[in-house]
Scaffold this motif. Structure first.
Motif, PDB file in Angstrom:
ATOM      1  N   PHE A 164      17.043  -0.178   1.378  1.00 51.47           N
ATOM      2  CA  PHE A 164      15.540   1.287   1.454  1.00 51.47           C
ATOM      3  C   PHE A 164      15.043   0.673   0.215  1.00 51.47           C
ATOM      4  N   ASP A 165      13.585   0.934  -0.193  1.00 50.74           N
ATOM      5  CA  ASP A 165      13.361   1.760  -1.255  1.00 50.74           C
ATOM      6  C   ASP A 165      12.251   1.870  -1.566  1.00 50.74           C
ATOM      7  N   GLY A 166      11.421   2.333  -1.996  1.00 46.88           N
ATOM      8  CA  GLY A 166       9.596   3.339  -2.277  1.00 46.88           C
ATOM      9  C   GLY A 166       9.992   4.207  -2.879  1.00 46.88           C
ATOM     10  N   GLU A 167       9.015   4.041  -3.570  1.00 46.06           N
ATOM     11  CA  GLU A 167       7.888   4.880  -4.314  1.00 46.06           C
ATOM     12  C   GLU A 167       7.838   6.288  -4.240  1.00 46.06           C
ATOM     13  N   TYR A 168       7.952   6.633  -3.071  1.00 45.13           N
ATOM     14  CA  TYR A 168       7.151   8.662  -2.032  1.00 45.13           C
ATOM     15  C   TYR A 168       8.326   7.971  -1.119  1.00 45.13           C
ATOM     16  N   GLU A 169       8.790   9.839  -0.590  1.00 47.09           N
ATOM     17  CA  GLU A 169      10.052   9.948  -0.219  1.00 47.09           C
ATOM     18  C   GLU A 169       9.012  10.265   1.519  1.00 47.09           C
ATOM     19  N   SER A 170       7.616  10.182   1.871  1.00 46.25           N
ATOM     20  CA  SER A 170       7.481  10.540   2.601  1.00 46.25           C
ATOM     21  C   SER A 170       6.911   9.019   3.541  1.00 46.25           C
ATOM     22  N   THR A 171       6.654   7.951   3.085  1.00 45.72           N
ATOM     23  CA  THR A 171       6.112   6.734   3.409  1.00 45.72           C
ATOM     24  C   THR A 171       7.371   6.464   4.411  1.00 45.72           C
ATOM     25  N   GLU A 172       6.736   4.854   5.365  1.00 44.33           N
ATOM     26  CA  GLU A 172       7.316   4.388   6.177  1.00 44.33           C
ATOM     27  C   GLU A 172       9.220   4.490   5.836  1.00 44.33           C
ATOM     28  N   SER A 201       0.939  -1.002  -0.117  1.00 50.90           N
ATOM     29  CA  SER A 201      -0.711  -0.329  -0.027  1.00 50.90           C
ATOM     30  C   SER A 201       0.627   1.558  -0.345  1.00 50.90           C
ATOM     31  N   ASP A 202       2.067   1.241   0.637  1.00 52.38           N
ATOM     32  CA  ASP A 202       2.569   2.562   0.995  1.00 52.38           C
ATOM     33  C   ASP A 202       3.774   1.900  -0.636  1.00 52.38           C
ATOM     34  N   GLU A 203       3.962   0.817  -0.966  1.00 51.26           N
ATOM     35  CA  GLU A 203       4.887   0.821  -2.010  1.00 51.26           C
ATOM     36  C   GLU A 203       6.452   1.004  -1.055  1.00 51.26           C
ATOM     37  N   ASP A 204       6.557   0.042  -0.716  1.00 48.76           N
ATOM     38  CA  ASP A 204       8.446   0.975  -0.013  1.00 48.76           C
ATOM     39  C   ASP A 204       8.631  -0.697   0.322  1.00 48.76           C
ATOM     40  N   LEU A 205       9.568  -0.589   0.708  1.00 50.54           N
ATOM     41  CA  LEU A 205      10.494  -2.122   1.608  1.00 50.54           C
ATOM     42  C   LEU A 205      11.876  -1.467   1.647  1.00 50.54           C
ATOM     43  N   TYR A 206      12.288  -2.552   3.235  1.00 44.30           N
ATOM     44  CA  TYR A 206      13.302  -2.516   3.226  1.00 44.30           C
ATOM     45  C   TYR A 206      14.190  -3.555   3.706  1.00 44.30           C
ATOM     46  N   LEU A 207      15.305  -3.729   3.419  1.00 45.12           N
ATOM     47  CA  LEU A 207      16.287  -5.455   2.693  1.00 45.12           C
ATOM     48  C   LEU A 207      17.105  -5.434   4.436  1.00 45.12           C
ATOM     49  N   ARG A 208      16.700  -6.617   4.597  1.00 44.88           N
ATOM     50  CA  ARG A 208      18.354  -6.969   5.700  1.00 44.88           C
ATOM     51  C   ARG A 208      18.902  -8.483   5.107  1.00 44.88           C
ATOM     52  N   LEU A 209      20.198  -8.070   5.163  1.00 42.33           N
ATOM     53  CA  LEU A 209      20.760  -9.331   4.363  1.00 42.33           C
ATOM     54  C   LEU A 209      22.047  -8.892   5.647  1.00 42.33           C
ATOM     55  N   MET A 210      22.511 -10.547   5.762  1.00 41.31           N
ATOM     56  CA  MET A 210      23.295 -10.682   6.707  1.00 41.31           C
ATOM     57  C   MET A 210      23.786 -11.891   6.785  1.00 41.31           C
ATOM     58  N   ALA A 211      25.629 -12.362   7.235  1.00 41.02           N
ATOM     59  CA  ALA A 211      26.190 -13.454   7.044  1.00 41.02           C
ATOM     60  C   ALA A 211      26.969 -13.460   7.818  1.00 41.02           C
TER      61      ALA A 211
END
Lengths: 414, 266
Positions: free
Chosen positions: A388-396, A361-371
């Motif tokens: 981090f990525d997102g369509e908008y600058e204001s989302t979470e 709904s916010d069209e954003d994502l946060y990916l955490r990768l670790m080894a």
């Protein structure tokens, strides 16, 4: 001053405890170095982390009480070289009769069922640490609190009283940029003044409580919280500053085994007390939140989970009518999907893990990768990425889109 | 008349004794008794465990923890509590298992640095216990009714008289295709277990390296598991063993998961 007081209490108590008392020490020495990968990030530094940390852990127990201290000393050069220290935990734990456990002092508090999603866990989080690769233990910020757990025929009733409001630790713009609605964009160093904290008075203390009970393979719980939003999501037009609006949370959860995996369901009503009717444009409306999660070992040494969180905003029409035409704002229903995958290899010496937050709904994502590799029993090496990525600058998560970073960490435990 | 009665009694007892003996030799019954002696010793127990994980290059890792066990009934439900002492990254963590033979086990872990209680999905009992060559099932025991048993022979092992029992899982099991257990006739402890895969190749050997009598109970104080395919080995020492402490079942709850019982755990 408060820290010193806690120290004084602990050490005085230490010196007067009973016989058979024992003292244990431990801790670690750690170096964490990380940098951003996006040159357009308007932060003060290119480093997301450049720190050396010494954590000392001290434990002391007698027959009647237990004392625990965890103290961090660190040198942090990410923004400007500085030495500092923080008491992460410092508490006394004892019993009142046979049915009541009490923990007093600086402590980490956690409850609820979500994996990195918090509905009824309205305890302080530290996203500054979480986003730059510090250990998992740093996601939780300590609170100075009194916690009591009463084991009664109905179940376990826990009450945590935090006399002085403890907010979340959010990016300040210095090493992690974020969206500022006043500036209308992602900002870095020019971060505005600190949000206004609730006045230090008895009325403004935080109360969190939980009643939980086990039913076979399931644990059910009811929650109540009275305090404030942990993020400064309100705006005070008179003071021209952000502040922490009043919040009550009523919730419930259940978690247990299902088909060889773990299932959890949690719900909560976020009652925005400063905006009862949802007509104050400067304070969030009340919301109803639901969470569904399931975790299962899907192959040898491979565990995966999925979570789906839904948030329904009350009085959405009023909210919508207050938005600027053409601006981006949230939907009535906010959805967040997450997944964690953990693979253990080489006799559990190597851990590969990934965690993704994705909001359709916010069209954003946060990916955490670790080894993470346990080179010896003492030395642990880790590398990771926060994307981090997102369509908008204001989302979470969209607001952090310029903060992509890579890090490396070495820990010597003792 | 009295003599006849006495003769009948003696005769009866002898028959019972013989029957008992024959019964004892029944492989499944033997496995059950061995299981009782090995996994259900006394009503409860405590030990300080030192686990050495040795890889094929001889590199060693050490895990130290305190373990508490309570049996609801012999052969029935069991509860385990583990408090980790070292290495540093797992120190102070606690781990609890409610084991139901033939049913699902419930497992919880508590991470004190984040005050987190987390149930763990326990689908694969064959997964490694803290990265060692022992699986969860090796630690708490595979129920004897899950395999078909056959008494192969009576033999000697390191100067001790043993029964050699062959066990084949009733349902396909990824951990082994066949197992040979060498049960000490005197203590009924499984002195050695040899695991075979479906090609008949030996994959693992478990040995009781040292047996001592603790509180009158023959107890394996040093155990080892050798993984022949990986060339790794795990040696477990049990120290400060104590039986029949009078542990209560409320000790195996979330309350104590978060607050280790210092009476037993230091």
């Amino acid at each position: 001053m408060r820290r010193l007081l806690v120290f004084a209490v602990i050490f005085t108590a230490l010196s007067v405890t009973t016989a058979r008392a024992e003292l244990y020490f431990g801790g670690f020495l750690q170096g964490l170095y990380g940098g951003r990968t996006d040159d357009t990030n308007p932060t003060a530094t290119e480093y997301t982390a450049s720190e050396t940390r010494l954590q000392l852990r001290m434990e002391h127990f007698g027959d009647n009480a237990e004392f625990f201290g965890r103290l961090d000393f660190f040198y942090d050069a990410a923004v400007a070289p500085q030495y500092d220290w923080e008491l992460r935990e410092g508490y006394a734990k004892f019993r009142l009769g046979s049915k009541i456990d009490v923990k007093v002092g600086r402590q980490i508090l956690t409850w609820g069922t979500g994996d990195l999603i918090f509905i009824n866990d309205v305890f302080a989080k530290d996203y500054r640490s979480f986003f730059i690769g510090r250990d998992d233990q740093y996601l939780k910020a300590p609170q100075d609190a009194v916690r009591m757990a009463w084991y009664n025929p109905i179940g376990e009733l826990s009450i945590a009283w935090t006399p002085r409001f403890e907010p979340n630790r959010l990016p300040t713009g210095q090493r992690l940029s974020f969206y500022n609605p006043m500036a209308g964009g992602i900002i870095g160093t020019q971060a505005q003044g600190m949000p206004l904290e609730p006045e230090a008075k008895f009325d403004n203390s935080e109360i969190a409580s939980r009643l939980s009970r086990r039913f076979g393979f399931y644990t059910a719980a009811l929650y109540f919280y009275r305090g404030f939003y942990k993020n400064p999501v309100g705006f005070d037009p008179n003071a021209q500053a952000a502040y922490y609006p009043e919040l009550n949370v009523y919730g419930a959860s259940i978690r247990g085994m299902l088909m060889g995996g773990i299932l959890w369901l949690e719900g909560g009503y976020m009652h925005s007390r400063d905006d009862e009717d949802g007509d104050n444009p400067y304070v969030p409306n009340s919301t109803i939140e639901g969470l569904f999660g399931y975790e299962k070992q899907i192959a040898s040494n491979l565990t995966a989970n999925l979570q789906w969180q839904v948030e329904y905003m009350q009085d959405y029409e009023t909210f919508e009518s207050q938005q600027m035409p053409g601006s981006q704002y949230r939907d009535e229903l906010y959805h967040l999907l997450t997944s964690r995958i953990t693979k253990l290899m080489m006799r559990e010496l190597l851990t590969l893990s990934g965690f993704i937050f994705y909001s359709p709904s916010d069209e954003d994502l946060y990916l955490r990768l670790m080894a993470e590799y346990k080179y010896t029993d003492e030395v642990i090496l880790a590398v990771g990425a926060n994307i981090f990525d997102g369509e908008y600058e204001s989302t979470e998560f969209g607001q952090f889109q310029k903060n992509d970073n890579l890090y490396a960490k070495i820990t010597y435990g003792f | 008349m009295r003599t006849i009665k006495l003769t009948l009694l003696v005769l009866g007892l002898t028959i019972i004794a013989f029957a008992y003996n024959a019964d004892a030799k029944d492989a499944s019954e033997l496995m059950k008794k061995s299981h009782m002696a090995y996994y259900y010793a006394a009503d409860d127990g405590l030990s300080e465990v030192n686990m050495r994980l040795i890889n094929k290059r001889g590199k060693e890792r050490v895990r130290e923890f305190t373990m508490l066990r309570l049996d609801e009934s012999d052969g029935g439900k069991q509860m385990y509590y583990t408090y980790f002492k070292s290495p540093s990254d797992v120190a102070r963590m606690t781990f609890m298992v409610h084991k139901t033979p033939g049913g699902n086990d419930a497992r919880w872990i508590y991470v004190p640095s984040v005050d987190l209680v987390k149930p763990i999905s326990a689908d694969d009992k064959n997964s490694s216990f803290v990265g060692s060559d022992f699986s969860y099932e090796d630690v708490s025991g595979r129920h004897w009714t899950e395999d078909n048993h056959k008494l192969l022979e009576e033999s000697t092992l390191n100067g001790k008289e043993v029964y050699v029992i062959e066990s084949v899982p009733k349902e396909d099991f990824n951990a082994f295709h066949k197992k040979l257990t060498y049960i000490d006739k005197e203590t009924l402890l499984p002195m050695k277990e040899e695991y075979f895969d479906k090609d008949g190749e030996m994959t693992q050997i478990m040995r009781l390296e040292k047996v001592e009598t603790v509180d009158g109970i023959p107890t394996a104080t040093v155990r080892s598991m050798e993984n022949l395919k990986k060339g790794s080995k795990t040696i477990v020492e049990f120290n400060s063993i104590d039986y029949n402490l009078g542990l209560k079942d409320n000790l195996f709850t979330e309350r104590y998961l978060k607050n280790p019982p210092r009476k037993y755990i230091r």
